[in-house]
Design an enzyme around this catalytic site. Structure first.
Site, PDB file in Angstrom:
ATOM      1  N   ASP A 146     112.756  -6.831  -1.518  1.00 33.37           N
ATOM      2  CA  ASP A 146     113.740  -6.076  -2.308  1.00 33.37           C
ATOM      3  C   ASP A 146     115.113  -6.707  -2.106  1.00 33.37           C
ATOM      4  O   ASP A 146     115.348  -7.393  -1.107  1.00 33.37           O
ATOM      5  CB  ASP A 146     113.769  -4.597  -1.888  1.00 33.37           C
ATOM      6  CG  ASP A 146     114.748  -3.782  -2.740  1.00 33.37           C
ATOM      7  OD1 ASP A 146     114.739  -3.943  -3.976  1.00 33.37           O
ATOM      8  OD2 ASP A 146     115.536  -2.999  -2.180  1.00 33.37           O
ATOM      9  N   SER A 147     116.028  -6.400  -3.013  1.00 33.91           N
ATOM     10  CA  SER A 147     117.404  -6.879  -2.868  1.00 33.91           C
ATOM     11  C   SER A 147     118.030  -6.293  -1.595  1.00 33.91           C
ATOM     12  O   SER A 147     118.911  -6.909  -1.015  1.00 33.91           O
ATOM     13  CB  SER A 147     118.227  -6.450  -4.080  1.00 33.91           C
ATOM     14  OG  SER A 147     118.191  -5.040  -4.197  1.00 33.91           O
ATOM     15  N   CYS A 201     111.094  -4.212  -6.088  1.00 32.39           N
ATOM     16  CA  CYS A 201     112.432  -4.114  -6.675  1.00 32.39           C
ATOM     17  C   CYS A 201     112.234  -4.189  -8.185  1.00 32.39           C
ATOM     18  O   CYS A 201     111.658  -5.160  -8.688  1.00 32.39           O
ATOM     19  CB  CYS A 201     113.283  -5.291  -6.192  1.00 32.39           C
ATOM     20  SG  CYS A 201     114.919  -5.380  -6.952  1.00 32.39           S
ATOM     21  N   GLU A 220     123.443   2.531  -0.751  1.00 31.70           N
ATOM     22  CA  GLU A 220     123.682   1.442   0.210  1.00 31.70           C
ATOM     23  C   GLU A 220     124.872   1.766   1.129  1.00 31.70           C
ATOM     24  O   GLU A 220     124.965   1.268   2.229  1.00 31.70           O
ATOM     25  CB  GLU A 220     123.908   0.102  -0.520  1.00 31.70           C
ATOM     26  CG  GLU A 220     122.681  -0.407  -1.280  1.00 31.70           C
ATOM     27  CD  GLU A 220     121.783  -1.348  -0.468  1.00 31.70           C
ATOM     28  OE1 GLU A 220     122.273  -2.043   0.426  1.00 31.70           O
ATOM     29  OE2 GLU A 220     120.562  -1.370  -0.753  1.00 31.70           O
ATOM     30  N   CYS A 266     113.978   2.605  -9.981  1.00 33.55           N
ATOM     31  CA  CYS A 266     114.685   1.798  -8.985  1.00 33.55           C
ATOM     32  C   CYS A 266     114.202   2.294  -7.630  1.00 33.55           C
ATOM     33  O   CYS A 266     114.155   3.515  -7.389  1.00 33.55           O
ATOM     34  CB  CYS A 266     116.192   1.991  -9.126  1.00 33.55           C
ATOM     35  SG  CYS A 266     117.119   1.221  -7.775  1.00 33.55           S
ATOM     36  N   HIS A 310     115.457   2.392  -4.833  1.00 30.61           N
ATOM     37  CA  HIS A 310     116.418   3.123  -4.002  1.00 30.61           C
ATOM     38  C   HIS A 310     116.422   4.630  -4.303  1.00 30.61           C
ATOM     39  O   HIS A 310     116.795   5.432  -3.450  1.00 30.61           O
ATOM     40  CB  HIS A 310     117.847   2.636  -4.273  1.00 30.61           C
ATOM     41  CG  HIS A 310     118.214   1.342  -3.610  1.00 30.61           C
ATOM     42  ND1 HIS A 310     117.658   0.141  -3.965  1.00 30.61           N
ATOM     43  CD2 HIS A 310     119.100   1.073  -2.623  1.00 30.61           C
ATOM     44  CE1 HIS A 310     118.196  -0.823  -3.244  1.00 30.61           C
ATOM     45  NE2 HIS A 310     119.071  -0.285  -2.418  1.00 30.61           N
TER      46      HIS A 310
HETATM   47  N1  DGL Z   1     116.047  -1.551  -5.532  1.00 28.80           N
HETATM   48  C1  DGL Z   1     116.324  -2.333  -6.693  1.00 28.80           C
HETATM   49  C2  DGL Z   1     115.485  -1.870  -7.856  1.00 28.80           C
HETATM   50  O1  DGL Z   1     114.438  -1.280  -7.672  1.00 28.80           O
HETATM   51  C3  DGL Z   1     117.751  -2.407  -7.190  1.00 28.80           C
HETATM   52  C4  DGL Z   1     118.841  -2.457  -6.240  1.00 28.80           C
HETATM   53  C5  DGL Z   1     119.900  -3.446  -6.643  1.00 28.80           C
HETATM   54  O2  DGL Z   1     120.635  -3.212  -7.620  1.00 28.80           O
HETATM   55  O3  DGL Z   1     119.952  -4.434  -5.952  1.00 28.80           O
HETATM   56  O4  DGL Z   1     115.849  -2.103  -8.984  1.00 28.80           O
END
Ligand code: DGL
Length: 279
Positions: free
Chosen positions: A15-16, A78, A163, A197, A199
């Site tokens: 993931d990012s 991600c 974050e 997403c 997150h």
């Molecule tokens: N967790 C990432 C996703 O599922 C996005 C987070 C980011 O913007 O880096 O899209």
């Protein structure tokens, strides 16, 4: 070209940043016997606002790192990376890097589940601006269920709130109410909202506060984990290459200490983290 070895290796999860930990958690619940190697590109997160080319380049570097550390199978946990990089990596890069390795994403398994969840056939997606702009969810859902109306709402402030550990603060209410309100005004018939997403499960309590009664929230972790289980059953040759000692290690491109601290929000355990450099 990375040499395919006869050795087994962990399942790579990328993931990012921290969001993929919500997916990893569900995978470990369902498939605890496997070894996992998580990589968060925290130094370059968030990916949401970044261009197609940059997300592709960063994701490719991450996949190559996980391959070089022994992974035969990598899950892009991600949505932004799955939307912008998965297809190019699968079609153009894997045949050159190593045709025996595999990279899978999170959008397809989520799209698959939605057909049996929505009754009204009106579905909402909340995700990063990059994922919404790519239209990947609309395309994947329409391939399987052309009768479903899909409305995507970009939520550019949600990842930064998470974050920065502000997801539980009163300030987060403003951004969650605004985006859920927009989405429901654009299509009041929506009966299911996909959290597109990884997150967003951290914002679940806030999201539930602002969705109209009867609208179902669909986090992805469970569906992605089920789809991985199904994939490994259908591909015994890959399953044989995945090591099974029940371990989990973590890599980050930021400081290991910072990752360990923030990962506590997502995991309830002490973890082993190493800093790596990509590219
Ligand atoms: N967790 C990432 C996703 O599922 C996005 C987070 C980011 O913007 O880096 O899209």
């Amino acid at each position: 070209m990375i040499e395919s070895t006869g050795k087994t290796g962990p399942i790579g999860v990328f993931d990012s940043g921290y969001g993929g930990l919500t997916i990893l958690h569900q995978m470990r619940q369902l498939l605890p016997q496997y070894d996992y190697l998580y990589l968060g590109d925290n130094a370059r997160a968030p990916y949401g606002p970044r261009s197609f080319d940059i997300v592709y380049q960063f994701t490719r570097e991450a996949v190559e790192k996980l391959f070089s550390m022994g992974c035969h199978l990598v899950i892009l946990a991600c949505n932004t990376a799955s939307a912008k990089a998965l297809r190019s990596i699968q079609q153009n890069d894997l045949p050159q890097i190593d045709p025996n390795r595999r990279v899978l994403g999170v959008i397809r398994p989520t799209a698959e589940c939605i057909g049996s969840i929505t009754q009204s056939r009106h579905v909402g997606i909340v995700a990063t601006a990059g994922t919404i702009k790519s239209e990947s969810y609309v395309m994947e859902i329409h391939k399987l269920y052309p009768d479903i109306t899909v409305t995507g709402e970009p939520c550019p402030m949600w990842v930064p709130l998470i974050e920065n550990n502000e997801y539980d603060s009163p300030g987060a209410d403003y951004f969650v109410e605004k985006r859920i309100g927009n989405l429901m005004r654009r299509d009041p018939q929506i009966d299911s909202i996909i959290l597109g997403c990884t997150h967003y499960p951290l914002l679940l309590n806030k999201i539930l506060k602002y969705v109209p009664r009867g609208v179902r929230i669909v986090p992805q972790g469970e569906y992605v984990a089920n789809s991985l289980k199904d994939y490994l059953m259908r591909h015994p040759e890959m399953d044989m290459r995945c090591s099974k000692h029940g371990t989990c290690h973590y890599l980050t491109t930021e400081s290991a200490e910072k990752f360990r601290e923030s990962a506590q929000l997502f995991l309830n355990e002490d973890i082993d983290v190493e800093r790596v450099v990509l590219g």
